[in-house]
Write a protein that holds these residues in place. Structure first.
Motif, PDB file in Angstrom:
ATOM      1  N   GLU A 231       0.826  -1.211   0.000  1.00  0.00           N
ATOM      2  CA  GLU A 231       0.000   0.000   0.000  1.00  0.00           C
ATOM      3  C   GLU A 231       0.858   1.258   0.000  1.00  0.00           C
ATOM      4  O   GLU A 231       0.574   2.224  -0.705  1.00  0.00           O
ATOM      5  CB  GLU A 231      -0.917  -0.010   1.220  1.00  0.00           C
ATOM      6  CG  GLU A 231      -1.906  -1.165   1.227  1.00  0.00           C
ATOM      7  CD  GLU A 231      -2.732  -1.185   2.496  1.00  0.00           C
ATOM      8  OE1 GLU A 231      -2.471  -0.337   3.368  1.00  0.00           O
ATOM      9  OE2 GLU A 231      -3.627  -2.052   2.608  1.00  0.00           O
ATOM     10  N   ARG A 232       1.931   1.217   0.774  1.00  0.00           N
ATOM     11  CA  ARG A 232       2.796   2.390   0.838  1.00  0.00           C
ATOM     12  C   ARG A 232       3.517   2.633  -0.478  1.00  0.00           C
ATOM     13  O   ARG A 232       3.676   3.790  -0.913  1.00  0.00           O
ATOM     14  CB  ARG A 232       3.819   2.196   1.967  1.00  0.00           C
ATOM     15  CG  ARG A 232       4.662   3.424   2.255  1.00  0.00           C
ATOM     16  CD  ARG A 232       3.812   4.582   2.653  1.00  0.00           C
ATOM     17  NE  ARG A 232       4.600   5.758   2.958  1.00  0.00           N
ATOM     18  CZ  ARG A 232       4.126   7.007   2.970  1.00  0.00           C
ATOM     19  NH1 ARG A 232       2.832   7.209   2.679  1.00  0.00           N
ATOM     20  NH2 ARG A 232       4.912   8.012   3.245  1.00  0.00           N
ATOM     21  N   GLN A 239       2.456   9.575  -5.555  1.00  0.00           N
ATOM     22  CA  GLN A 239       2.948  10.882  -5.114  1.00  0.00           C
ATOM     23  C   GLN A 239       4.166  11.325  -5.927  1.00  0.00           C
ATOM     24  O   GLN A 239       4.286  12.514  -6.282  1.00  0.00           O
ATOM     25  CB  GLN A 239       3.315  10.804  -3.633  1.00  0.00           C
ATOM     26  CG  GLN A 239       2.123  10.616  -2.711  1.00  0.00           C
ATOM     27  CD  GLN A 239       2.537  10.478  -1.262  1.00  0.00           C
ATOM     28  OE1 GLN A 239       3.702  10.652  -0.931  1.00  0.00           O
ATOM     29  NE2 GLN A 239       1.573  10.142  -0.414  1.00  0.00           N
ATOM     30  N   ALA A 240       5.088  10.423  -6.267  1.00  0.00           N
ATOM     31  CA  ALA A 240       6.265  10.788  -7.070  1.00  0.00           C
ATOM     32  C   ALA A 240       5.855  11.221  -8.469  1.00  0.00           C
ATOM     33  O   ALA A 240       6.376  12.202  -9.028  1.00  0.00           O
ATOM     34  CB  ALA A 240       7.221   9.600  -7.131  1.00  0.00           C
ATOM     35  N   ALA A 418       9.993  15.918  -5.692  1.00  0.00           N
ATOM     36  CA  ALA A 418       9.837  14.796  -6.614  1.00  0.00           C
ATOM     37  C   ALA A 418      11.003  13.819  -6.507  1.00  0.00           C
ATOM     38  O   ALA A 418      10.830  12.596  -6.526  1.00  0.00           O
ATOM     39  CB  ALA A 418       9.712  15.321  -8.054  1.00  0.00           C
ATOM     40  N   LYS A 419      12.211  14.369  -6.342  1.00  0.00           N
ATOM     41  CA  LYS A 419      13.379  13.510  -6.205  1.00  0.00           C
ATOM     42  C   LYS A 419      13.335  12.708  -4.905  1.00  0.00           C
ATOM     43  O   LYS A 419      13.667  11.510  -4.876  1.00  0.00           O
ATOM     44  CB  LYS A 419      14.637  14.376  -6.242  1.00  0.00           C
ATOM     45  CG  LYS A 419      15.916  13.564  -6.239  1.00  0.00           C
ATOM     46  CD  LYS A 419      17.120  14.498  -6.351  1.00  0.00           C
ATOM     47  CE  LYS A 419      18.418  13.703  -6.354  1.00  0.00           C
ATOM     48  NZ  LYS A 419      19.605  14.603  -6.450  1.00  0.00           N
ATOM     49  N   GLY A 420      12.924  13.348  -3.782  1.00  0.00           N
ATOM     50  CA  GLY A 420      12.815  12.641  -2.513  1.00  0.00           C
ATOM     51  C   GLY A 420      11.786  11.535  -2.550  1.00  0.00           C
ATOM     52  O   GLY A 420      12.009  10.429  -2.036  1.00  0.00           O
ATOM     53  N   LEU A 421      10.662  11.805  -3.160  1.00  0.00           N
ATOM     54  CA  LEU A 421       9.633  10.773  -3.278  1.00  0.00           C
ATOM     55  C   LEU A 421      10.116   9.611  -4.129  1.00  0.00           C
ATOM     56  O   LEU A 421       9.840   8.446  -3.838  1.00  0.00           O
ATOM     57  CB  LEU A 421       8.351  11.375  -3.860  1.00  0.00           C
ATOM     58  CG  LEU A 421       7.572  12.325  -2.925  1.00  0.00           C
ATOM     59  CD1 LEU A 421       6.427  12.986  -3.671  1.00  0.00           C
ATOM     60  CD2 LEU A 421       7.040  11.563  -1.728  1.00  0.00           C
ATOM     61  N   GLU A 426      12.034   3.995  -4.161  1.00  0.00           N
ATOM     62  CA  GLU A 426      13.018   2.956  -4.483  1.00  0.00           C
ATOM     63  C   GLU A 426      13.441   2.200  -3.227  1.00  0.00           C
ATOM     64  O   GLU A 426      13.627   0.976  -3.249  1.00  0.00           O
ATOM     65  CB  GLU A 426      14.234   3.595  -5.166  1.00  0.00           C
ATOM     66  CG  GLU A 426      13.920   4.157  -6.556  1.00  0.00           C
ATOM     67  CD  GLU A 426      15.115   4.862  -7.162  1.00  0.00           C
ATOM     68  OE1 GLU A 426      16.142   4.980  -6.443  1.00  0.00           O
ATOM     69  OE2 GLU A 426      15.026   5.280  -8.329  1.00  0.00           O
ATOM     70  N   THR A 427      13.594   2.942  -2.080  1.00  0.00           N
ATOM     71  CA  THR A 427      13.977   2.280  -0.825  1.00  0.00           C
ATOM     72  C   THR A 427      12.899   1.305  -0.362  1.00  0.00           C
ATOM     73  O   THR A 427      13.177   0.151   0.014  1.00  0.00           O
ATOM     74  CB  THR A 427      14.225   3.330   0.261  1.00  0.00           C
ATOM     75  OG1 THR A 427      15.263   4.198  -0.163  1.00  0.00           O
ATOM     76  CG2 THR A 427      14.629   2.671   1.580  1.00  0.00           C
ATOM     77  N   PHE A 428      11.649   1.742  -0.394  1.00  0.00           N
ATOM     78  CA  PHE A 428      10.550   0.874   0.002  1.00  0.00           C
ATOM     79  C   PHE A 428      10.415  -0.309  -0.950  1.00  0.00           C
ATOM     80  O   PHE A 428      10.021  -1.404  -0.524  1.00  0.00           O
ATOM     81  CB  PHE A 428       9.243   1.667   0.058  1.00  0.00           C
ATOM     82  CG  PHE A 428       8.976   2.282   1.399  1.00  0.00           C
ATOM     83  CD1 PHE A 428       8.031   1.767   2.249  1.00  0.00           C
ATOM     84  CD2 PHE A 428       9.705   3.381   1.822  1.00  0.00           C
ATOM     85  CE1 PHE A 428       7.799   2.315   3.489  1.00  0.00           C
ATOM     86  CE2 PHE A 428       9.472   3.946   3.045  1.00  0.00           C
ATOM     87  CZ  PHE A 428       8.520   3.414   3.902  1.00  0.00           C
ATOM     88  N   LEU A 429      10.760  -0.098  -2.180  1.00  0.00           N
ATOM     89  CA  LEU A 429      10.694  -1.201  -3.135  1.00  0.00           C
ATOM     90  C   LEU A 429      11.716  -2.281  -2.785  1.00  0.00           C
ATOM     91  O   LEU A 429      11.425  -3.487  -2.849  1.00  0.00           O
ATOM     92  CB  LEU A 429      10.922  -0.662  -4.554  1.00  0.00           C
ATOM     93  CG  LEU A 429      10.856  -1.710  -5.690  1.00  0.00           C
ATOM     94  CD1 LEU A 429       9.476  -2.354  -5.731  1.00  0.00           C
ATOM     95  CD2 LEU A 429      11.202  -1.072  -7.036  1.00  0.00           C
TER      96      LEU A 429
END
Length: 776
Positions: A231-232, A239-240, A418-421, A426-429
């Motif tokens: 979900e996240r 959001q990105a 946009a870059k932070g999102l 990618e980290t959550f992935l």
């Protein structure tokens, strides 16, 4: 009883005969303790043995009635290390176990959820260990608890079918225990049951249930984490994408174009700056070149030395073919002029012509230099104009850049978000991929080190321990009861007590004379008329005749000790009063025995019964007497008519006849007539023995202080309370001052060795038998 607390006084006190006692060996505190312990054991050994026997019997009965309990144990290792490749992909943190976490695991092991799961798994609902039907302490306690909580259970909701009851779970948990082994991460689980195999089965089930619960908890946590990550990730992707679209839209709205990630205006200003720098460099170069040309042109070309500065104009002179050709021709003419001038002289026409032609070549060279200077001037003006144009472009670009600064800031903020999102996505992935892999590799932080096996021996009750506790506890309880009984025995037992507590010498310890020790002297059963007319005393009881019938007995020797003390009293001791603190302490018997002993020795002695309210001596010696001391004092009868005789010992006896209740006996004993009577008795007899009433119930003894020379206090051995005697003497100070000593009556000589440990050998019968005396 208290002799060990009174040794110091016993050592220092002088006996009646005035000779000092041999000092006892000062054994110190340990000797006193040992003597007291030995005496306590000798006195109270029956209490100790009976108590120990009862406690041992109770232990045996307990071992017989209580069913044996077997305890099985299993060990669980916490914080099992994970494989390295799994630990790198783990979603949840793996902290080291600390004390609080280990305590948490122990609580989970002892939780009701674990107990209920094991009960359902092994079908323990009907097990007799958890539902005792017989009579036991546990069943009684549970029954009391159920009765106490009846009121609260009425309002409680009904139990859910299929789930074990709270009582069953509590009974299960009461047999389950878990604890940490030392400082390790190993937990030991124990379970007690009446069956060894059942105990091992249940404790293994508890361990397996706990490990399975930990593994299920891990799976559930990973599954929930994976679902949340999905979900996240979806939200972060949206959001990105929305942030990137916002950047593009804002650029389009503000006509902001970027190349290679930079805004176009910024690139334009950078480019113009680069061009302006190049233009300024060209202008400076052109200015320097033009200055060199002007410096060279300022020299007169007709001078031969002007050609020497031709190289100052730089590469233009070297690259110009015209200047190079003219310069070669000029140098050739100069060489020819020098050669010719050397042959014909400098003023020769040929030399002059050559010199003129060389001048013409210099002028031609300077003309060419002048042309080059004009070219350089043109280049200078062009470079300067180009520089000015670039400066104008830069001014316009800078002005335009300032107008779009706010838009650029907004663009930067949107691009940063946009870059932070995108980075977070990618980290959550990556974490999601690790969690998905983790679910496919089942691991647990706990594992069973070794399954439990049925115990070979019972854990409780421990036979040796129970028996040891029963025997030792019984002995300790027996010793405690014996010590309490000994301390509560506040009576006179030894001569040391008498001397210390009463501050009186113990004149004698008269042994108890049972009926079997009576004398064998002939006794007349009936009195004749002649006896009554001659006033001959009746044959008294065997106890009163002991000093005559058994002259070599310890009883008689004790009476002799009393007589000896009276004889050695420094003061006049002709009239001796015998009294006691309470009735029935043996004062009358001792008074009669003392009088008979004195009479038997050939002395003139009379015994007077002054116990007017209870004349027990008269009831023994002259029960048929019709007159006595009261009639003599009142003057109704002469003294000769009231005295009775004992033909065996020549003892005289003055009875006290009680005709009715006497209300003022103390007044009778204080009268002048009684004083005159005792004065007459003093003159006629060597010894006057007076049998007095006891001190505590009556005050009559206090009224006799003017009649009696000295008093002897009779204390019954093992019966008379110390406090009673002290109080009696405290209330009669005049009697206390006239006391020459005390006598312990009815003494159990065989028991004396248990109470007087320091002189236990003194009471042995062998010492008396050796001198022809009979035993006790």
């Amino acid at each position: 009883m208290l002799h060990n607390n009174l040794q110091h006084t016993d050592r220092m006190r002088l006996p009646v005969n005035g000779l000092p006692q041999p000092a006892q060996a000062d054994g110190g505190g340990i000797t006193d303790v040992i003597n007291f312990g030995i005496g306590l054991l000798r006195r109270q050994y029956l209490v100790i043995l009976v108590t120990a026997a009862l406690a041992t019997a109770a232990s045996l009965l307990y071992l017989r009635l209580v069913s044996p309990t077997y305890t099985a144990q299993v060990q669980i290792l916490l914080a099992n290390p994970r494989p390295q490749f799994v630990q790198q992909q783990s979603l949840l943190a793996e902290p080291a176990f600390d004390l609080s976490q280990i305590e948490t695991q122990l609580q989970l092991l002892r939780s009701k959820a674990t107990a209920a799961a094991v009960i359902d798994q092994l079908k323990l609902t009907g097990d007799p260990d958890f539902n005792p039907s017989g009579l036991s302490f546990r069943s009684l306690w549970q029954r009391v608890r159920s009765l106490a909580s009846t009121g609260s259970k009425k309002d409680a909701p009904p139990e859910t079918h299929g789930e074990p009851s709270d009582n069953l779970v509590d009974a299960f948990l009461s047999r389950l225990s878990a604890g940490r082994i030392g400082y390790s991460n190993v937990i030991e689980i124990s379970f007690s049951s009446s069956n060894a195999a059942k105990a091992a089965e249940i404790v293994n089930a508890v361990a397996n249930t706990y490990v399975a619960d930990q593994l299920n908890a891990k799976f559930d946590a990973n599954r929930r984490a994976t679902t949340w990550l999905q979900e996240r990730l979806r939200d972060l992707g949206d959001q990105a994408l929305a942030a990137q679209r916002a950047v593009d839209v804002y650029k389009a709205q503000n006509n902001i174009v970027s190349l290679d990630g930079k805004p176009i205006d910024e690139q334009q200003i950078t480019e113009i700056n680069n061009r302006l720098a190049a233009a300024r460099a060209q202008t400076s170069e052109a200015t320097a070149k033009l200055a060199r040309y002007e410096t060279l042109l300022a020299i007169d070309p007709k001078k031969p030395s002007s050609i020497d500065n031709l190289d100052a104009i730089g590469t233009d002179a070297l690259n110009s073919q015209i200047i190079t050709g003219l310069r070669q021709q000029y140098l050739e003419l100069t060489r020819r002029e020098a050669e010719l001038a050397a042959r014909v002289g400098r003023d020769h026409l040929a030399v002059v012509n050559i010199r003129n032609r060389a001048r013409e070549f210099r002028v031609s060279i300077f003309d060419e230099v002048r042309r080059l200077a004009e070219v350089s001037r043109s280049e200078f003006e062009l470079a300067k104009q180009r520089q000015e144009e670039i400066e104008k472009q830069l001014s316009r670009a800078v002005s335009q850049s300032r107008s779009v600064n706010s838009a650029e800031l907004t663009i930067k903020d949107l691009e940063s978000r946009a870059k932070g999102l995108r980075s977070l996505y990618e980290t959550f992935l990556q974490r999601y991929m690790g969690s998905a892999q983790q679910e496919t590799f089942p691991t647990s932080d706990t594992r069973v080190l070794f399954p439990a096996s049925p115990p070979a021996s019972k854990s409780k009750p421990k036979t040796r321990l129970v028996l040891a506790l029963g025997i030792l506890g019984g002995l300790a309880l027996g010793i405690g009861l014996a010590l309490l009984r000994d301390l509560m025995d506040r009576v006179f037992r030894t001569s040391s007590q008498v001397e210390t507590v009463l501050e009186l010498p113990c004149l004698s310890m008269v042994p108890l004379l049972p009926a079997g020790k009576s004398s064998k002297a002939p006794v007349r059963l009936q009195k004749t008329e002649d006896d009554l007319q001659q006033r001959i005393v009746s044959s008294p009881t065997a106890i009163h005749r002991t000093v005559i019938g058994m002259p070599l007995s310890r009883y008689t020797e004790a009476i002799r000790s009393i007589k000896l003390a009276i004889d050695h009293n420094p003061a006049n001791s002709q009239v001796v009063g015998i009294t006691s603190a309470l009735p029935n302490e043996g004062k009358t018997t001792i008074a009669a025995s003392l009088a008979q002993l004195v009479g038997h020795t050939g002395k003139k002695a009379i015994i007077v019964d002054c116990d007017l309210r209870n004349p027990s001596l008269t009831a023994t010696f002259a029960p048929k007497a019709t007159c006595g001391i009261i009639e003599v004092v009142s003057g109704s009868r002469p003294l000769s008519d009231a005295i009775w005789r004992d033909p065996t010992t020549n003892l005289a006896f003055l009875p006290a006849v009680r005709r009715g209740p006497l209300l003022h006996t103390s007044e009778i004993l204080c009268a002048d007539a009684i004083s005159k009577l005792f004065g007459r008795l003093r003159a006629e007899y060597d010894y006057v023995i007076v049998d007095l009433p006891p001190l505590t119930p009556l005050v009559d003894v206090r009224a006799t202080s003017a009649l009696i020379d000295c008093y002897i206090l009779v204390v019954e051995w093992g019966r008379t309370k110390i406090d009673v005697v002290q109080h009696a003497l405290h209330t009669a100070p005049n009697i206390h001052e006239s006391l020459i000593g005390a006598v312990l009556s009815k003494t159990d000589t065989k028991a004396m060795a248990r109470y007087d440990g320091h002189r236990s050998y003194y009471y042995h019968d062998s010492h008396y038998i050796r001198y022809g005396l009979s035993g006790s």
